[in-house]
Design an enzyme around this catalytic site. Structure first.
Site, PDB file in Angstrom:
ATOM      1  N   GLU A  60      -5.464  -1.246  -7.897  1.00 35.77           N
ATOM      2  CA  GLU A  60      -4.654  -0.167  -8.467  1.00 35.77           C
ATOM      3  C   GLU A  60      -3.386  -0.787  -9.060  1.00 35.77           C
ATOM      4  O   GLU A  60      -2.603  -1.401  -8.336  1.00 35.77           O
ATOM      5  CB  GLU A  60      -4.281   0.855  -7.391  1.00 35.77           C
ATOM      6  CG  GLU A  60      -5.475   1.657  -6.879  1.00 35.77           C
ATOM      7  CD  GLU A  60      -5.107   2.654  -5.794  1.00 35.77           C
ATOM      8  OE1 GLU A  60      -5.659   3.753  -5.785  1.00 35.77           O
ATOM      9  OE2 GLU A  60      -4.259   2.318  -4.929  1.00 35.77           O
TER      10      GLU A  60
ATOM     11  N   SER B 203       0.822  -1.212   0.000  1.00 39.64           N
ATOM     12  CA  SER B 203       0.000   0.000   0.000  1.00 39.64           C
ATOM     13  C   SER B 203       0.850   1.253   0.000  1.00 39.64           C
ATOM     14  O   SER B 203       0.388   2.312  -0.422  1.00 39.64           O
ATOM     15  CB  SER B 203      -0.875   0.041   1.261  1.00 39.64           C
ATOM     16  OG  SER B 203      -1.695  -1.067   1.345  1.00 39.64           O
TER      17      SER B 203
ATOM     18  N   ASN C  67      -5.980   5.752  -1.418  1.00 40.20           N
ATOM     19  CA  ASN C  67      -5.613   6.202  -0.072  1.00 40.20           C
ATOM     20  C   ASN C  67      -5.430   7.712   0.000  1.00 40.20           C
ATOM     21  O   ASN C  67      -5.622   8.318   1.057  1.00 40.20           O
ATOM     22  CB  ASN C  67      -4.359   5.473   0.422  1.00 40.20           C
ATOM     23  CG  ASN C  67      -4.702   4.055   0.883  1.00 40.20           C
ATOM     24  OD1 ASN C  67      -5.854   3.764   1.205  1.00 40.20           O
ATOM     25  ND2 ASN C  67      -3.718   3.178   0.905  1.00 40.20           N
TER      26      ASN C  67
ATOM     27  N   HIS D  32      -2.215  -3.372  -6.414  1.00 41.13           N
ATOM     28  CA  HIS D  32      -2.693  -3.059  -5.063  1.00 41.13           C
ATOM     29  C   HIS D  32      -4.164  -3.422  -4.911  1.00 41.13           C
ATOM     30  O   HIS D  32      -5.046  -2.725  -5.430  1.00 41.13           O
ATOM     31  CB  HIS D  32      -2.472  -1.563  -4.797  1.00 41.13           C
ATOM     32  CG  HIS D  32      -2.855  -1.124  -3.424  1.00 41.13           C
ATOM     33  ND1 HIS D  32      -3.543   0.033  -3.171  1.00 41.13           N
ATOM     34  CD2 HIS D  32      -2.650  -1.696  -2.221  1.00 41.13           C
ATOM     35  CE1 HIS D  32      -3.741   0.153  -1.873  1.00 41.13           C
ATOM     36  NE2 HIS D  32      -3.210  -0.891  -1.274  1.00 41.13           N
TER      37      HIS D  32
HETATM   38  N1  LIG Z   1      -4.266  -5.242   5.334  1.00 38.66           N
HETATM   39  C1  LIG Z   1      -4.701  -4.395   4.425  1.00 38.66           C
HETATM   40  O1  LIG Z   1      -5.763  -3.782   4.580  1.00 38.66           O
HETATM   41  C2  LIG Z   1      -3.927  -4.180   3.142  1.00 38.66           C
HETATM   42  C3  LIG Z   1      -4.603  -3.663   2.027  1.00 38.66           C
HETATM   43  C4  LIG Z   1      -3.898  -3.516   0.818  1.00 38.66           C
HETATM   44  C5  LIG Z   1      -2.563  -3.853   0.761  1.00 38.66           C
HETATM   45  N2  LIG Z   1      -1.916  -4.341   1.869  1.00 38.66           N
HETATM   46  C6  LIG Z   1      -0.507  -4.710   1.724  1.00 38.66           C
HETATM   47  O2  LIG Z   1      -0.428  -6.134   1.667  1.00 38.66           O
HETATM   48  C7  LIG Z   1       0.787  -6.570   2.253  1.00 38.66           C
HETATM   49  C8  LIG Z   1       0.462  -7.593   3.332  1.00 38.66           C
HETATM   50  O3  LIG Z   1      -0.399  -7.015   4.260  1.00 38.66           O
HETATM   51  P1  LIG Z   1      -1.283  -7.933   5.232  1.00 38.66           P
HETATM   52  O4  LIG Z   1      -2.238  -7.012   5.899  1.00 38.66           O
HETATM   53  O5  LIG Z   1      -1.787  -9.116   4.483  1.00 38.66           O
HETATM   54  O6  LIG Z   1      -0.170  -8.385   6.281  1.00 38.66           O
HETATM   55  P2  LIG Z   1      -0.201  -9.591   7.317  1.00 38.66           P
HETATM   56  O7  LIG Z   1       0.631  -9.169   8.456  1.00 38.66           O
HETATM   57  O8  LIG Z   1      -1.602 -10.055   7.569  1.00 38.66           O
HETATM   58  O9  LIG Z   1       0.539 -10.776   6.519  1.00 38.66           O
HETATM   59  C9  LIG Z   1       1.878 -10.684   6.125  1.00 38.66           C
HETATM   60  C10 LIG Z   1       2.418 -12.092   5.952  1.00 38.66           C
HETATM   61  O10 LIG Z   1       3.724 -12.002   5.376  1.00 38.66           O
HETATM   62  C11 LIG Z   1       4.483 -13.046   5.935  1.00 38.66           C
HETATM   63  N3  LIG Z   1       5.905 -12.810   5.709  1.00 38.66           N
HETATM   64  C12 LIG Z   1       6.741 -12.006   6.414  1.00 38.66           C
HETATM   65  N4  LIG Z   1       7.984 -12.077   5.885  1.00 38.66           N
HETATM   66  C13 LIG Z   1       7.918 -12.928   4.830  1.00 38.66           C
HETATM   67  C14 LIG Z   1       8.866 -13.406   3.899  1.00 38.66           C
HETATM   68  N5  LIG Z   1      10.152 -13.022   3.927  1.00 38.66           N
HETATM   69  N6  LIG Z   1       8.465 -14.283   2.960  1.00 38.66           N
HETATM   70  C15 LIG Z   1       7.169 -14.695   2.907  1.00 38.66           C
HETATM   71  N7  LIG Z   1       6.222 -14.269   3.767  1.00 38.66           N
HETATM   72  C16 LIG Z   1       6.591 -13.398   4.719  1.00 38.66           C
HETATM   73  C17 LIG Z   1       4.062 -13.084   7.391  1.00 38.66           C
HETATM   74  O11 LIG Z   1       4.418 -14.329   7.989  1.00 38.66           O
HETATM   75  C18 LIG Z   1       2.558 -12.870   7.270  1.00 38.66           C
HETATM   76  O12 LIG Z   1       1.868 -14.104   7.170  1.00 38.66           O
HETATM   77  C19 LIG Z   1       1.493  -5.316   2.760  1.00 38.66           C
HETATM   78  O13 LIG Z   1       2.437  -4.924   1.791  1.00 38.66           O
HETATM   79  C20 LIG Z   1       0.379  -4.285   2.851  1.00 38.66           C
HETATM   80  O14 LIG Z   1       0.827  -2.972   2.628  1.00 38.66           O
HETATM   81  C21 LIG Z   1      -2.578  -4.526   3.051  1.00 38.66           C
END
Ligand SMILES: NC(=O)c1ccc[n+]([C@@H]2O[C@H](COP(=O)([O-])OP(=O)(O)OC[C@H]3O[C@@H](n4cnc5c(N)ncnc54)[C@H](O)[C@@H]3O)[C@@H](O)[C@H]2O)c1
Length: 290
Positions: free
Chosen positions: A154, A121, A193, A142
């Site tokens: 996006e 994000s 955002n 995204h």
């Molecule tokens: N949560 C939201 O609302 C949202 C919305 C859009 C985009 N995002 C983006 O999505 C991405 C993930 O967000 P999330 O909310 O799903 O996070 P999350 O914390 O729920 O999940 C992240 C996962 O990544 C894993 N991880 C960490 N290091 C790793 C590695 N080296 N190799 C493989 N896996 C690894 C963790 O174990 C975890 O399971 C981020 O970049 C965030 O900016 C999040």
């Protein structure tokens, strides 16, 4: 585009698991990779429950559900999973060092044609493009939370992203049933955002000025503008810690004081009021609460 059969999703968290399920429902073979085996197990269980609930409500055909679930696989081995991926969507923890390492591995182990997209994000894909060794095949893709529901994706290109990469990524999003939009260059917060931030800033300024209560500001957004929820309700839903995190990341990029975390949000956060997930934020969600 016809060549895309196998999708690799890196990260089995909130976003990764639902993105993988979206791909499996669209007929793709999807592998979910995570360094944490417990997260993979939780993702599998969660998607099984999600599918069963949808089938139970008559919103998903039971054969389609079981076929989609059978197209999903889970692994902790990134190198092996990368070897057969046509398209990668990275949804790992929002940390640049982690993402750079993942993109370096992907660049070494995925087939030469594979597109490498980041669901980040706040981190533009230019920050990981070089590490991959194939910058022209890297972009942001995204998704929005919950990824199985939200239509917007996006697609954000950086200076070196090729037209072919953009076209393939937009088309994949469409095949996942999404309505992709193209962001022509990296800009902190992308489009959604930024729009949300602008509305939240104005809502906070109106509340600070005593122009109206937060309840009335939220009501106005819903009843005059047709928003499904008001800005304070939305901040509580997203989580006030996440709102501050996004503001900090945006401010770090822009140095614009208007983008800095808002003191009112930070004050609530400091007392443990993080929004719905903690039971209170701008509103109280306990018994008889909002
Ligand atoms: N949560 C939201 O609302 C949202 C919305 C859009 C985009 N995002 C983006 O999505 C991405 C993930 O967000 P999330 O909310 O799903 O996070 P999350 O914390 O729920 O999940 C992240 C996962 O990544 C894993 N991880 C960490 N290091 C790793 C590695 N080296 N190799 C493989 N896996 C690894 C963790 O174990 C975890 O399971 C981020 O970049 C965030 O900016 C999040």
């Amino acid at each position: 585009m016809e060549a895309i059969e196998r999708i690799l999703v890196v990260g089995a968290g909130t976003m990764g698991r639902q993105i993988a399920m979206s791909a499996a429902l669209a007929g793709y073979t999807a592998t979910v990779q995570d360094i944490n085996a417990d997260m993979l197990a939780a993702a599998g269980a969660d998607l099984g429950t999600w599918a069963a609930t949808r089938v139970g409500k008559g919103k998903l055909d039971s054969d389609a559900a079981s076929q989609a679930l059978s197209r999903l696989s889970y692994t902790t081995n990134l190198q092996e999973a990368a070897g057969s991926a046509d398209f990668v969507i990275e949804a790992a923890t929002e940390r640049l060092d982690i993402k750079k390492e993942i993109f370096a591995t992907l660049g070494s182990y995925t087939p030469a044609h594979a597109v490498l997209a980041s669901n980040s994000s706040t981190l533009g894909s230019s920050k990981v493009a070089e590490a991959s060794g194939r910058a022209e095949q890297v972009c942001n893709m995204h998704f929005f939370n919950p990824a199985l529901v939200m239509k917007c994706v996006e697609v954000v290109r950086h200076d070196l992203t090729s037209d072919a990469t953009v076209a393939v990524t937009l088309e994949l999003a469409r095949r996942l049933g999404k309505q992709p939009v193209l962001i022509n260059h990296e800009i902190p917060g992308f489009v959604a955002n930024r729009l949300m931030g602008a509305i939240q800033r104005e809502a906070l300024a109106l509340a600070d000025a005593g122009a109206a209560t937060i309840e009335d500001i939220d009501t106005t957004a819903r009843t005059a503008l047709g928003h499904p929820m008001g800005p304070f309700e939305l901040m509580d839903l997203v989580g006030l810690d996440v709102i501050t995190f996004i503001a900090e990341a945006t401010y770090a990029e822009t140095s614009d004081p208007a983008d800095a975390p808002h003191p009112r949000v930070q004050a609530l956060e400091a007392t443990g009021r993080l929004g719905r997930k903690s039971g209170s934020g701008f509103y109280d969600y306990g018994q008889g609460g909002h």
